[in-house]
Design a protein around this motif. Sequence first.
Motif, PDB file in Angstrom:
ATOM      1  N   THR A   1       3.443  14.656   3.424  1.00 33.47           N
ATOM      2  CA  THR A   1       3.125  13.387   3.089  1.00 33.47           C
ATOM      3  C   THR A   1       2.673  12.576   4.293  1.00 33.47           C
ATOM      4  O   THR A   1       3.292  12.515   5.127  1.00 33.47           O
ATOM      5  CB  THR A   1       3.947  12.643   2.039  1.00 33.47           C
ATOM      6  OG1 THR A   1       4.221  13.303   0.951  1.00 33.47           O
ATOM      7  CG2 THR A   1       3.625  11.256   1.567  1.00 33.47           C
ATOM      8  N   VAL A   2       1.466  11.834   4.068  1.00 32.22           N
ATOM      9  CA  VAL A   2       0.852  11.200   5.366  1.00 32.22           C
ATOM     10  C   VAL A   2       2.097   9.925   5.747  1.00 32.22           C
ATOM     11  O   VAL A   2       2.272  10.192   7.007  1.00 32.22           O
ATOM     12  CB  VAL A   2      -0.507  10.610   5.187  1.00 32.22           C
ATOM     13  CG1 VAL A   2      -0.981  10.069   6.627  1.00 32.22           C
ATOM     14  CG2 VAL A   2      -1.341  11.732   4.695  1.00 32.22           C
ATOM     15  N   ILE A   3       2.386   9.357   4.772  1.00 35.63           N
ATOM     16  CA  ILE A   3       3.394   8.205   5.516  1.00 35.63           C
ATOM     17  C   ILE A   3       4.682   8.722   4.662  1.00 35.63           C
ATOM     18  O   ILE A   3       5.020   8.467   3.653  1.00 35.63           O
ATOM     19  CB  ILE A   3       2.820   6.820   4.605  1.00 35.63           C
ATOM     20  CG1 ILE A   3       1.289   6.467   5.206  1.00 35.63           C
ATOM     21  CG2 ILE A   3       3.802   5.774   5.261  1.00 35.63           C
ATOM     22  CD1 ILE A   3       1.170   6.717   6.584  1.00 35.63           C
TER      23      ILE A   3
ATOM     24  N   VAL B   1       0.814  -1.465   0.122  1.00 36.00           N
ATOM     25  CA  VAL B   1       0.142  -0.024  -0.120  1.00 36.00           C
ATOM     26  C   VAL B   1       0.811   1.226  -0.304  1.00 36.00           C
ATOM     27  O   VAL B   1       1.638   1.563   1.041  1.00 36.00           O
ATOM     28  CB  VAL B   1      -0.882   0.137   1.085  1.00 36.00           C
ATOM     29  CG1 VAL B   1      -1.727   1.356   1.218  1.00 36.00           C
ATOM     30  CG2 VAL B   1      -1.650  -1.234   1.280  1.00 36.00           C
ATOM     31  N   TRP B   2       0.758   1.943  -1.130  1.00 35.31           N
ATOM     32  CA  TRP B   2       1.455   3.484  -1.210  1.00 35.31           C
ATOM     33  C   TRP B   2       0.414   4.219  -1.518  1.00 35.31           C
ATOM     34  O   TRP B   2      -0.594   4.251  -2.290  1.00 35.31           O
ATOM     35  CB  TRP B   2       2.536   3.495  -2.224  1.00 35.31           C
ATOM     36  CG  TRP B   2       2.956   4.916  -2.340  1.00 35.31           C
ATOM     37  CD1 TRP B   2       3.822   5.571  -1.489  1.00 35.31           C
ATOM     38  CD2 TRP B   2       2.599   5.619  -3.245  1.00 35.31           C
ATOM     39  NE1 TRP B   2       3.818   6.918  -2.000  1.00 35.31           N
ATOM     40  CE2 TRP B   2       3.267   7.042  -3.018  1.00 35.31           C
ATOM     41  CE3 TRP B   2       1.831   5.768  -4.620  1.00 35.31           C
ATOM     42  CZ2 TRP B   2       3.256   8.177  -3.903  1.00 35.31           C
ATOM     43  CZ3 TRP B   2       1.659   6.801  -5.266  1.00 35.31           C
ATOM     44  CH2 TRP B   2       2.247   7.997  -4.790  1.00 35.31           C
ATOM     45  N   ILE B   3       0.348   5.465  -0.705  1.00 33.51           N
ATOM     46  CA  ILE B   3      -0.776   6.371  -0.673  1.00 33.51           C
ATOM     47  C   ILE B   3      -0.080   7.777  -1.136  1.00 33.51           C
ATOM     48  O   ILE B   3       0.973   7.933  -0.696  1.00 33.51           O
ATOM     49  CB  ILE B   3      -1.707   6.635   0.416  1.00 33.51           C
ATOM     50  CG1 ILE B   3      -0.836   6.828   1.706  1.00 33.51           C
ATOM     51  CG2 ILE B   3      -2.572   5.380   0.392  1.00 33.51           C
ATOM     52  CD1 ILE B   3      -1.779   7.424   2.652  1.00 33.51           C
TER      53      ILE B   3
ATOM     54  N   VAL C   1       6.936   2.564  10.134  1.00 33.15           N
ATOM     55  CA  VAL C   1       6.998   1.441  11.124  1.00 33.15           C
ATOM     56  C   VAL C   1       6.183   1.722  12.138  1.00 33.15           C
ATOM     57  O   VAL C   1       5.595   0.629  13.021  1.00 33.15           O
ATOM     58  CB  VAL C   1       8.803   1.379  11.608  1.00 33.15           C
ATOM     59  CG1 VAL C   1       9.039   2.505  12.733  1.00 33.15           C
ATOM     60  CG2 VAL C   1       8.974   0.036  12.067  1.00 33.15           C
ATOM     61  N   LEU C   2       6.003   2.931  12.774  1.00 32.95           N
ATOM     62  CA  LEU C   2       4.837   3.006  13.737  1.00 32.95           C
ATOM     63  C   LEU C   2       3.553   2.629  13.423  1.00 32.95           C
ATOM     64  O   LEU C   2       2.748   1.800  14.214  1.00 32.95           O
ATOM     65  CB  LEU C   2       4.837   4.601  13.953  1.00 32.95           C
ATOM     66  CG  LEU C   2       5.776   5.205  14.737  1.00 32.95           C
ATOM     67  CD1 LEU C   2       5.811   6.698  14.677  1.00 32.95           C
ATOM     68  CD2 LEU C   2       6.116   4.726  16.103  1.00 32.95           C
ATOM     69  N   CYS C   3       3.210   2.753  12.138  1.00 32.93           N
ATOM     70  CA  CYS C   3       1.921   2.060  11.771  1.00 32.93           C
ATOM     71  C   CYS C   3       1.944   0.720  11.635  1.00 32.93           C
ATOM     72  O   CYS C   3       0.845  -0.053  12.018  1.00 32.93           O
ATOM     73  CB  CYS C   3       1.625   3.012  10.517  1.00 32.93           C
ATOM     74  SG  CYS C   3       1.244   4.689  10.365  1.00 32.93           S
TER      75      CYS C   3
ATOM     76  N   LYS D   1       6.976   7.421   1.404  1.00 29.56           N
ATOM     77  CA  LYS D   1       7.424   8.391   0.060  1.00 29.56           C
ATOM     78  C   LYS D   1       7.752   9.739   0.919  1.00 29.56           C
ATOM     79  O   LYS D   1       6.520  10.161   1.241  1.00 29.56           O
ATOM     80  CB  LYS D   1       6.541   8.250  -1.036  1.00 29.56           C
ATOM     81  CG  LYS D   1       7.335   8.943  -2.292  1.00 29.56           C
ATOM     82  CD  LYS D   1       6.559   8.908  -3.505  1.00 29.56           C
ATOM     83  CE  LYS D   1       7.006   9.417  -4.536  1.00 29.56           C
ATOM     84  NZ  LYS D   1       6.510   9.149  -5.899  1.00 29.56           N
ATOM     85  N   MET D   2       8.707  10.309   0.722  1.00 28.21           N
ATOM     86  CA  MET D   2       8.920  11.627   1.400  1.00 28.21           C
ATOM     87  C   MET D   2       7.989  12.688   0.716  1.00 28.21           C
ATOM     88  O   MET D   2       7.484  13.685   1.463  1.00 28.21           O
ATOM     89  CB  MET D   2      10.471  11.917   1.084  1.00 28.21           C
ATOM     90  CG  MET D   2      10.912  13.507   1.794  1.00 28.21           C
ATOM     91  SD  MET D   2      12.721  13.461   1.465  1.00 28.21           S
ATOM     92  CE  MET D   2      12.678  13.484  -0.082  1.00 28.21           C
ATOM     93  N   PHE D   3       8.107  12.600  -0.618  1.00 30.72           N
ATOM     94  CA  PHE D   3       7.368  13.814  -1.526  1.00 30.72           C
ATOM     95  C   PHE D   3       6.897  13.283  -2.616  1.00 30.72           C
ATOM     96  O   PHE D   3       7.279  12.422  -3.136  1.00 30.72           O
ATOM     97  CB  PHE D   3       8.094  15.206  -1.469  1.00 30.72           C
ATOM     98  CG  PHE D   3       9.188  14.878  -2.343  1.00 30.72           C
ATOM     99  CD1 PHE D   3       8.834  15.863  -3.741  1.00 30.72           C
ATOM    100  CD2 PHE D   3      10.004  14.476  -2.288  1.00 30.72           C
ATOM    101  CE1 PHE D   3       9.555  15.672  -4.905  1.00 30.72           C
ATOM    102  CE2 PHE D   3      11.024  14.490  -3.563  1.00 30.72           C
ATOM    103  CZ  PHE D   3      10.543  15.162  -4.998  1.00 30.72           C
ATOM    104  N   GLU D   4       6.026  13.959  -3.232  1.00 25.39           N
ATOM    105  CA  GLU D   4       5.477  13.636  -4.856  1.00 25.39           C
ATOM    106  C   GLU D   4       4.448  12.639  -4.834  1.00 25.39           C
ATOM    107  O   GLU D   4       4.785  11.425  -4.438  1.00 25.39           O
ATOM    108  CB  GLU D   4       6.717  13.275  -5.931  1.00 25.39           C
ATOM    109  CG  GLU D   4       6.414  13.418  -7.114  1.00 25.39           C
ATOM    110  CD  GLU D   4       7.119  12.516  -7.954  1.00 25.39           C
ATOM    111  OE1 GLU D   4       7.660  11.727  -7.436  1.00 25.39           O
ATOM    112  OE2 GLU D   4       7.118  12.799  -9.188  1.00 25.39           O
TER     113      GLU D   4
END
Length: 430
Positions: A230-232, A178-180, A239-241, A221-224
């Motif tokens: 970015t939320v994640i 999952v990448w958002i 890792v917290l999630c 992913k840091m940005f974009e």
Amino acid sequence: MTRIFDTDFVATQNDSHRAALDEEYDALGRKLERQGTDIARITAAAEAFTVAIPSWGVGVGGTRFARFAGPSEPRNIMEKLEDCAVINRLVTCTPSVSPHFPWDRVDDLTEVRDTAAAYDLSFASINSNTFQDQPAQALSYKFGSLTHSNPATREQAVAHNIDCIEYGKILGAKSLTVWIADGSNFPGQQHFSNALERYLESMRTIYAALPDDWRIHIEHKMFEPAFYSTVIQDWGTSVLCAMELGDKAFSLVDLGHHAPNVNIEMIVARLIQFRKLAGFHFNDSKYGDDDLDSGSIHPYQQFLVFNELVDAAYRGVEGFDPEYMLDQSHNITDPIESLMSSAMSVQRSYVQALLVDRPALDGYQQENDAIMASNLLKAAFETDVSPILGRARANAGGAIDPIACYRAGAYRDALASKRPALSGTSSGIV
Ligand code: RM4
Ligand code: MN
Ligand code: MN
């Protein structure tokens, strides 16, 4: 595919490389023997190494500005599998494909599974996509998906991820990645904690739908496309999630998704230590996330990542079982050539890391001998292991020089009438 790159064709192509390979392999074998390393053991490990091809990687990508169409591009999942089969036929270390939904959606996924099986391919992690809207989609992801302020939009995104698990069950996959793209472009636009709370709530529902033997990979992913937040955004949040969700949740490292100069190998070590490493999306980047070919910019970094992975396997870290995938966008090269050279580059880093004398390294670390420790790693990285890779491929029936063999087959020319050109005017990262 098999018609062009059949056993005879590949063997004939290999004939012109065999004598040189034998000579170079024997010389390297003697060199490694002097260091106490058995080349046959390393070759067997190279032969067993695999990395998955992303289904989207065989298409020609683009930037935000333009996309330049390539010849005989695959237009659907069946043609993508055909290209993936060519790649694996020649490099022999890419026997699985990581699909992306809904890009690879068709009515009958059993047909996709059977076609893959006929090519000796299987399916790796399933990637969901809530970063763009699909035709006839009820609610837009313009302002987010799993973290959207509107509960109905979140429900729609959750449902898509659960559908992806169902697709994966048919295809024989065992994980969901999952990448958002959720985030914001302006300070104040989004409440950081509320957005992450909504993410966790959505992910708990998806997690509950995972079969017992599945894992869920959280990709940061840091940005974009979000340019302020970015939320994640990083491995810390990921890792917290993963810890919040439970034992089946892990953190996935896409090499291109970090700030330049970040010590990625150390992130990998931390994730290994806390049993939270999902696996990788291998690629490279110079400035930001460009999805460049693996090892094309920072091969030493890629080696150092593998140094951590080989070390974990050497120490027998419990539950250590990362999934390896490529994730690249090919804008100016033939994607088949880029994916082949990337798979070989990743395999090269793995083999180089196997050459590290771990007890000796441990000794230098105990003695705080920085120069010897650093030189030990450098020596492994600087060893040209090409003969091992060539021999591993030849043993497995692949090409000694995959790119030369591929070019000799004139694959794209042969497909020209079957795959008419795709329009080159639209832009898009992938
Ligand atoms: C993203 C991310 C995801 C991939 C998409 C296409 O940047 O890397 O893994 O699915 O691109
Ligand atoms: Mn990725
Ligand atoms: Mn990416």
